[in-house]
Motif scaffolding. Structure first.
Motif, PDB file in Angstrom:
ATOM      1  N   GLY A 150       4.001  -7.383 -14.183  1.00  0.00           N
ATOM      2  CA  GLY A 150       2.407  -6.800 -14.027  1.00  0.00           C
ATOM      3  C   GLY A 150       1.755  -6.967 -12.824  1.00  0.00           C
ATOM      4  N   LYS A 151       0.316  -7.052 -13.019  1.00  0.00           N
ATOM      5  CA  LYS A 151      -0.514  -7.022 -11.841  1.00  0.00           C
ATOM      6  C   LYS A 151      -0.300  -8.100 -10.957  1.00  0.00           C
ATOM      7  CE  LYS A 151      -5.178  -6.040 -11.370  1.00  0.00           C
ATOM      8  NZ  LYS A 151      -6.401  -6.849 -11.689  1.00  0.00           N
ATOM      9  N   ALA A 152      -0.002  -9.155 -11.482  1.00  0.00           N
ATOM     10  CA  ALA A 152       0.219 -10.677 -10.534  1.00  0.00           C
ATOM     11  C   ALA A 152       1.364 -10.071  -9.547  1.00  0.00           C
ATOM     12  CB  ALA A 152       0.577 -11.591 -11.469  1.00  0.00           C
ATOM     13  N   LEU A 153       2.347  -9.685 -10.098  1.00  0.00           N
ATOM     14  CA  LEU A 153       3.496  -9.398  -9.280  1.00  0.00           C
ATOM     15  C   LEU A 153       3.236  -8.120  -8.297  1.00  0.00           C
ATOM     16  CD1 LEU A 153       6.523  -9.531  -8.407  1.00  0.00           C
ATOM     17  CD2 LEU A 153       6.937  -8.346 -10.530  1.00  0.00           C
ATOM     18  N   ASP A 154       2.767  -7.195  -8.701  1.00  0.00           N
ATOM     19  CA  ASP A 154       2.504  -5.946  -7.887  1.00  0.00           C
ATOM     20  C   ASP A 154       1.467  -6.481  -6.688  1.00  0.00           C
ATOM     21  OD1 ASP A 154       3.968  -4.191  -9.123  1.00  0.00           O
ATOM     22  OD2 ASP A 154       2.282  -3.115 -10.198  1.00  0.00           O
ATOM     23  N   GLU A 155       0.510  -7.243  -6.912  1.00  0.00           N
ATOM     24  CA  GLU A 155      -0.495  -7.701  -6.080  1.00  0.00           C
ATOM     25  C   GLU A 155       0.061  -8.622  -4.970  1.00  0.00           C
ATOM     26  OE1 GLU A 155      -4.616  -7.373  -8.652  1.00  0.00           O
ATOM     27  OE2 GLU A 155      -3.455  -9.440  -8.057  1.00  0.00           O
ATOM     28  N   GLY A 156       0.946  -9.446  -5.467  1.00  0.00           N
ATOM     29  CA  GLY A 156       1.694 -10.282  -4.576  1.00  0.00           C
ATOM     30  C   GLY A 156       2.642  -9.592  -3.795  1.00  0.00           C
ATOM     31  N   VAL A 157       3.463  -8.571  -4.133  1.00  0.00           N
ATOM     32  CA  VAL A 157       4.271  -7.855  -3.393  1.00  0.00           C
ATOM     33  C   VAL A 157       3.414  -7.009  -2.057  1.00  0.00           C
ATOM     34  CG1 VAL A 157       5.754  -5.818  -3.154  1.00  0.00           C
ATOM     35  CG2 VAL A 157       6.004  -7.563  -5.077  1.00  0.00           C
ATOM     36  N   ASP A 158       2.272  -6.359  -2.749  1.00  0.00           N
ATOM     37  CA  ASP A 158       1.521  -5.567  -1.835  1.00  0.00           C
ATOM     38  C   ASP A 158       0.954  -6.470  -0.667  1.00  0.00           C
ATOM     39  OD1 ASP A 158       2.212  -3.545  -3.510  1.00  0.00           O
ATOM     40  OD2 ASP A 158      -0.017  -3.332  -4.282  1.00  0.00           O
ATOM     41  N   ARG A 159       0.636  -7.628  -1.099  1.00  0.00           N
ATOM     42  CA  ARG A 159      -0.379  -8.658   0.186  1.00  0.00           C
ATOM     43  C   ARG A 159       0.728  -9.026   1.240  1.00  0.00           C
ATOM     44  NH1 ARG A 159      -3.428 -11.597  -4.085  1.00  0.00           N
ATOM     45  NH2 ARG A 159      -4.928 -10.189  -4.475  1.00  0.00           N
ATOM     46  N   ILE A 160       2.110  -9.282   0.606  1.00  0.00           N
ATOM     47  CA  ILE A 160       2.977  -9.548   1.755  1.00  0.00           C
ATOM     48  C   ILE A 160       3.267  -8.317   2.579  1.00  0.00           C
ATOM     49  CG2 ILE A 160       5.361 -10.164   2.200  1.00  0.00           C
ATOM     50  CD1 ILE A 160       5.032 -11.740  -0.696  1.00  0.00           C
ATOM     51  N   LEU A 161       3.508  -7.109   2.047  1.00  0.00           N
ATOM     52  CA  LEU A 161       3.871  -6.021   2.716  1.00  0.00           C
ATOM     53  C   LEU A 161       2.672  -5.456   3.699  1.00  0.00           C
ATOM     54  CD1 LEU A 161       5.730  -3.668   0.066  1.00  0.00           C
ATOM     55  CD2 LEU A 161       6.772  -5.220   1.987  1.00  0.00           C
ATOM     56  N   ASP A 162       1.473  -5.803   3.126  1.00  0.00           N
ATOM     57  CA  ASP A 162       0.196  -5.397   3.791  1.00  0.00           C
ATOM     58  C   ASP A 162      -0.091  -6.322   4.991  1.00  0.00           C
ATOM     59  OD1 ASP A 162      -0.239  -3.258   2.063  1.00  0.00           O
ATOM     60  OD2 ASP A 162      -1.692  -4.182   1.081  1.00  0.00           O
ATOM     61  N   ASN A 163       0.194  -7.675   4.976  1.00  0.00           N
ATOM     62  CA  ASN A 163       0.186  -8.657   5.930  1.00  0.00           C
ATOM     63  C   ASN A 163       1.260  -8.655   7.139  1.00  0.00           C
ATOM     64  OD1 ASN A 163      -2.568 -10.068   5.616  1.00  0.00           O
ATOM     65  ND2 ASN A 163      -1.764  -9.753   3.734  1.00  0.00           N
ATOM     66  N   LEU A 164       2.417  -8.719   6.560  1.00  0.00           N
ATOM     67  CA  LEU A 164       3.509  -8.675   7.186  1.00  0.00           C
ATOM     68  C   LEU A 164       4.373  -7.882   7.629  1.00  0.00           C
ATOM     69  CD1 LEU A 164       4.329 -12.434   5.746  1.00  0.00           C
ATOM     70  CD2 LEU A 164       3.117 -11.939   7.773  1.00  0.00           C
ATOM     71  N   GLY A 165       4.299  -6.592   6.777  1.00  0.00           N
ATOM     72  CA  GLY A 165       5.147  -5.305   7.042  1.00  0.00           C
ATOM     73  C   GLY A 165       5.187  -4.612   8.111  1.00  0.00           C
ATOM     74  N   GLN A 166       4.259  -5.089   9.117  1.00  0.00           N
ATOM     75  CA  GLN A 166       4.346  -4.371  10.486  1.00  0.00           C
ATOM     76  C   GLN A 166       5.082  -5.278  11.544  1.00  0.00           C
ATOM     77  OE1 GLN A 166       3.142  -1.261  10.260  1.00  0.00           O
ATOM     78  NE2 GLN A 166       2.753  -2.054   8.157  1.00  0.00           N
ATOM     79  N   GLY A 167       5.723  -6.344  10.846  1.00  0.00           N
ATOM     80  CA  GLY A 167       6.452  -7.121  12.066  1.00  0.00           C
ATOM     81  C   GLY A 167       7.821  -7.475  11.326  1.00  0.00           C
ATOM     82  N   PRO A 168       8.638  -8.351  12.045  1.00  0.00           N
ATOM     83  CA  PRO A 168       9.872  -8.578  11.684  1.00  0.00           C
ATOM     84  C   PRO A 168       9.859  -9.406  10.272  1.00  0.00           C
ATOM     85  CG  PRO A 168       9.692  -9.733  13.674  1.00  0.00           C
ATOM     86  CD  PRO A 168       8.402  -8.849  13.489  1.00  0.00           C
ATOM     87  N   LEU A 169      10.222  -8.743   9.104  1.00  0.00           N
ATOM     88  CA  LEU A 169       9.958  -9.499   7.755  1.00  0.00           C
ATOM     89  C   LEU A 169      11.377  -9.285   7.026  1.00  0.00           C
ATOM     90  CD1 LEU A 169       8.329 -10.826   5.438  1.00  0.00           C
ATOM     91  CD2 LEU A 169       7.636  -8.314   4.971  1.00  0.00           C
ATOM     92  N   VAL A 170      11.950 -10.377   6.499  1.00  0.00           N
ATOM     93  CA  VAL A 170      12.791 -10.172   5.209  1.00  0.00           C
ATOM     94  C   VAL A 170      11.964 -10.517   4.115  1.00  0.00           C
ATOM     95  CG1 VAL A 170      14.941 -11.067   4.286  1.00  0.00           C
ATOM     96  CG2 VAL A 170      14.810 -10.611   6.710  1.00  0.00           C
ATOM     97  N   PHE A 171      11.950  -9.685   3.106  1.00  0.00           N
ATOM     98  CA  PHE A 171      11.165  -9.780   2.006  1.00  0.00           C
ATOM     99  C   PHE A 171      11.994 -10.966   0.943  1.00  0.00           C
ATOM    100  CE2 PHE A 171       9.152  -9.847  -2.118  1.00  0.00           C
ATOM    101  CZ  PHE A 171       7.989  -9.469  -1.994  1.00  0.00           C
ATOM    102  N   ASN A 172      11.692 -11.916   0.626  1.00  0.00           N
ATOM    103  CA  ASN A 172      12.081 -13.033  -0.220  1.00  0.00           C
ATOM    104  C   ASN A 172      10.911 -13.597  -0.936  1.00  0.00           C
ATOM    105  OD1 ASN A 172      13.898 -15.218  -1.193  1.00  0.00           O
ATOM    106  ND2 ASN A 172      15.055 -14.631   0.709  1.00  0.00           N
TER     107      ASN A 172
END
Ligand code: 1CP
Length: 340
Positions: A293-315
């Protein structure tokens, strides 16, 4: 063709980021549980290339992850050093605690050769995996492996190993360096068998004070990295010092690992600073995946918003838990990939 995870490790930004999950091959998958039943015991899975290849591929078939991690366990190293190792359903690993005398008598010569079944698994995997999928080999960091050898089982704060290290410093240092020696050879052979990159799991580094962190985590991991790079200077190595806090910075600088695996307690501001020095991997709380649900979506979005503009492997920030629903894994992947 350069695989996406390797681009990120080399410092490139790839968006949406490549994805894999620690412990992706395992108990949250019904097909894993079925294969495990057929294999007999857990170690039979690890030492049978047929079974190990199958369970490594299962999450790739189901989810199309960008990386596969070799199916094995960090404790096969003490196992080939002659320590008894049992896996009981629902109880995790069990070993007979090692004594100072047994540490002095450890025979490390030829130990890594006994893991030929693992190298065969890696060779077959590189042939069977899709061309674009990165294949990760791995080992446990000496400190983390030593904690299980000393306590004989998992503990919440590794008090037995910490106490042993204070009471028997010489034997403890010998144990760490013996493990470093065998682990380096083990990683070199996985790399030569076809692993694209190597991850060192330092899952228990967060329970140490600064001085012990330097001596038990950084020093032996530096030894492993140097030894692998002496043979293969280009080898890409991922370090995962779970719970290292502000010592994450030292860990990368002093061990020489190329990418840092971040646990979910690392704040985004600090993660961004770490990312300026090189690639990062992580760091979703595995319980957000259970909640969905929301807890998952928010967690994913925050990682992408904060770290998505640099070298990131999502895990994830640690391994997926057995109760995580498969639908939630799809939800996570769709959310990341729809941001493209
Ligand atoms: O997809 C994958 O990651 C599968 C391969 C893999 C890896 C990388 C397994 C299979 N184990 C590991 C690493 C591992 N093993 C670590 C480091 C990562 C982490 O912190 O999670 C550690 C600490 C272990 C030790 C271990 N082995 C534990 C934890 C025990 C504890 O209480 O601290 C457990 C439960 C195991 C058994 C194990 N290893 C792997 C699986 C799928 C399982 C479950 C066994 C089963 O089928 O019952």
């Amino acid at each position: 063709m350069k695989r996406k995870v390797l681009k990120v490790i080399d410092g490139e930004t790839v968006f949406p980021p490549p994805i894999w999950m620690m412990r992706q091959a395992g108990r949250h998958l019904p097909e894993y549980r079925a294969t495990r039943k057929n294999a007999g015991g857990f170690l039979d899975l690890c030492y049978s290339p047929d079974f190990a290849v199958e369970v490594t591929l299962q999450p790739i078939r189901r989810y199309g992850f960008d990386a596969a991690i070799l199916f094995s366990d960090i404790l096969v190293v003490p196992h080939v050093l002659g320590r008894d190792l049992r896996f009981e359903e629902g109880r995790g690993p069990l070993m007979t605690p090692i004594t100072t005398q047994e540490i002095n008598d450890l025979e490390i010569n030829g130990a890594a050769l006994k893991l030929e079944a693992v190298y065969e698994t890696v060779r077959r995997l590189r042939k069977e995996l899709p061309e674009e999928t990165t294949l990760l080999g791995f080992c446990g960091a000496p400190w983390t492996v030593a904690t299980y050898m000393i306590a004989g089982h998992g503990t919440p704060d590794q008090a037995p190993a910490r106490l042993f290290a204070y009471q028997h410093p010489e034997a403890f240092e010998k144990l760490l360096m013996d493990l470093a020696e065998v682990s380096a050879e083990y990683l070199i052979r996985q790399y030569e068998a076809g692993a694209d990159a190597l991850q060192i799991f330092d899952s228990w580094s967060g329970v140490l004070d600064e001085d012990c962190f330097e001596r038990f985590c950084i020093k032996p991991v530096r030894y492993i990295v140097d030894k692998v790079r002496a043979v293969h200077p280009e080898a890409r190595i991922i370090g995962f010092p779970k719970g290292a806090g502000t010592l994450y910075t030292d860990y990368r600088e002093k061990t020489g690992v190329n990418m840092l695996g971040l646990d979910w307690s690392v704040p985004y501001s600090f993660a961004k600073t770490l990312q300026k020095q090189g690639a990062v991997q992580g760091n979703l709380d595995p319980l957000r995946l259970v909640a969905g649900g929301k807890a998952l979506d928010e967690g994913v979005d925050r990682i992408l918003d904060n770290l998505g503009q640099g070298p990131l492997v999502f895990n994830l920030g640690h391994g997926i838990t057995p109760q995580a629903p498969i639908d939630h894994v799809h939800q996570m992947i769709n959310r990341i990939r729809s941001r493209g």
